[in-house]
Design an enzyme around this catalytic site. Structure first.
Site, PDB file in Angstrom:
ATOM      1  N   ASP A 216       0.855  -1.186   0.000  1.00  0.00           N
ATOM      2  CA  ASP A 216       0.000   0.000   0.000  1.00  0.00           C
ATOM      3  C   ASP A 216       0.889   1.233   0.000  1.00  0.00           C
ATOM      4  O   ASP A 216       1.533   1.541   0.998  1.00  0.00           O
ATOM      5  CB  ASP A 216      -0.911  -0.021   1.237  1.00  0.00           C
ATOM      6  CG  ASP A 216      -1.693   1.273   1.417  1.00  0.00           C
ATOM      7  OD1 ASP A 216      -1.956   1.955   0.401  1.00  0.00           O
ATOM      8  OD2 ASP A 216      -2.037   1.602   2.574  1.00  0.00           O
TER       9      ASP A 216
ATOM     10  N   THR B 165       2.879   9.367   2.432  1.00  0.00           N
ATOM     11  CA  THR B 165       3.879   9.465   3.487  1.00  0.00           C
ATOM     12  C   THR B 165       4.655   8.175   3.677  1.00  0.00           C
ATOM     13  O   THR B 165       5.878   8.192   3.823  1.00  0.00           O
ATOM     14  CB  THR B 165       3.216   9.865   4.819  1.00  0.00           C
ATOM     15  OG1 THR B 165       2.504  11.099   4.643  1.00  0.00           O
ATOM     16  CG2 THR B 165       4.252  10.038   5.918  1.00  0.00           C
TER      17      THR B 165
ATOM     18  N   VAL C 279       3.366   0.657   3.058  1.00  0.00           N
ATOM     19  CA  VAL C 279       3.155  -0.470   3.960  1.00  0.00           C
ATOM     20  C   VAL C 279       3.268  -1.762   3.162  1.00  0.00           C
ATOM     21  O   VAL C 279       2.618  -1.920   2.127  1.00  0.00           O
ATOM     22  CB  VAL C 279       1.777  -0.391   4.648  1.00  0.00           C
ATOM     23  CG1 VAL C 279       1.553  -1.622   5.528  1.00  0.00           C
ATOM     24  CG2 VAL C 279       1.661   0.882   5.481  1.00  0.00           C
TER      25      VAL C 279
ATOM     26  N   ASP D 216      -6.205   4.018  -2.767  1.00  0.00           N
ATOM     27  CA  ASP D 216      -6.342   3.680  -1.348  1.00  0.00           C
ATOM     28  C   ASP D 216      -7.782   3.790  -0.892  1.00  0.00           C
ATOM     29  O   ASP D 216      -8.290   2.939  -0.146  1.00  0.00           O
ATOM     30  CB  ASP D 216      -5.432   4.586  -0.508  1.00  0.00           C
ATOM     31  CG  ASP D 216      -5.689   6.074  -0.721  1.00  0.00           C
ATOM     32  OD1 ASP D 216      -6.262   6.460  -1.776  1.00  0.00           O
ATOM     33  OD2 ASP D 216      -5.297   6.874   0.163  1.00  0.00           O
TER      34      ASP D 216
END
Length: 260
Positions: free
Chosen positions: A6, A10, A13, A110
């Site tokens: 993901d 920032t 993951v 997302d």
């Protein structure tokens, strides 16, 4: 095993999913310049620490809001895991819900993955609150259609803007307050109150307005790294799903795998 990736603005993951269960997850700062080789060295060390053989990872799926990072992750998948990565939102893992907004193509990967997972996990009308670089509110009807939402600055972004613009204000850590007083007795406590309780006020106010506009009972789902921080001092959330995006990626991979 499945490696779900993901890519946020920032952080990136990485999660290893084994038999539908998230076995482990890691986080690294997003840098579109990071090469496949750099990712591989970092990941290989972490896999070894977890006792996972890299060769056990046979599939990769990626959701990204940073297009420039995609190519190097695709190279990572092909060079080091021997498989072509699936990209969320592209065949065979396109969105399988109605996007009932003016610009359907503008929906971020997302957000779309969160919508997929939330509807699969919870029945009825939903509001998903995702605490990331931005705080996003997604409104999903009982059929799973995306009806729109809200994008607000994330709490870290808000704090950075405050500290950058005001030269005398110190940089503080974001944390839950130890009491419920909103009268700060010094600069730091006043900043904590303004950021934390101000954010709680925004969340509660927007959720109340969204619920009123939906006009039916709505379940509120929170996700993202800071969700548990706010859960302590508000009852606005009905459920916390910290791994909603990773769960959605696993669901999308499974659907594509069953088709294939």
């Amino acid at each position: 095993m499945l490696l779900a990736i993901d890519v946020g603005n920032t952080n990136v993951v990485f999660a290893v999913i084994d038999g539908g269960d998230i076995r482990t997850r890691w986080r690294i700062a997003t840098d579109a310049r990071r090469t496949a080789d750099e990712y591989a060295v970092w990941l290989n060390q972490l896999l070894q620490l977890e006792g996972i053989d890299r060769r056990a990872v046979t599939d990769v799926i990626i959701a990204t809001v940073v297009p420039r990072a995609t190519h190097n992750l695709q190279v990572l998948s092909e060079k080091y895991f021997g498989t072509t990565a699936l990209i969320a939102g592209q065949p065979p893992v396109g969105w399988r819900f109605e996007i009932d907004v003016k610009e359907p193509s503008s929906l971020g990967a997302d957000r779309a993955v969160n919508i997929t997972a939330a509807h699969a996990l919870h029945a009825g009308d939903l509001i998903v609150v995702d605490f990331g670089t931005a705080t996003k509110f997604e409104v999903i009807d009982f059929n799973g259609a995306y009806k729109g939402g809200v994008i607000a600055p994330g709490i870290n972004l808000s704090l950075d803007a405050l500290v950058t613009a005001a030269a005398k204000l110190p940089r503080i850590a974001i944390e839950a307050p130890t009491d419920t007083s909103v009268i700060g007795r010094d600069t730091v406590s006043q900043m904590h109150i303004g950021i934390y309780w101000g954010y709680i006020g925004m969340i509660e106010g927007l959720v109340a307005r969204l619920k009123a506009e939906v006009g039916r009972p709505v379940k509120v789902i929170a996700t993202g790294g800071l969700a548990v921080l706010f859960e302590k001092h508000t009852d606005v959330f009905d459920a916390i799903e910290p791994d909603l995006t990773i769960q959605g990626l696993a669901m999308m991979w499974e659907r594509a795998h069953m088709q294939g």
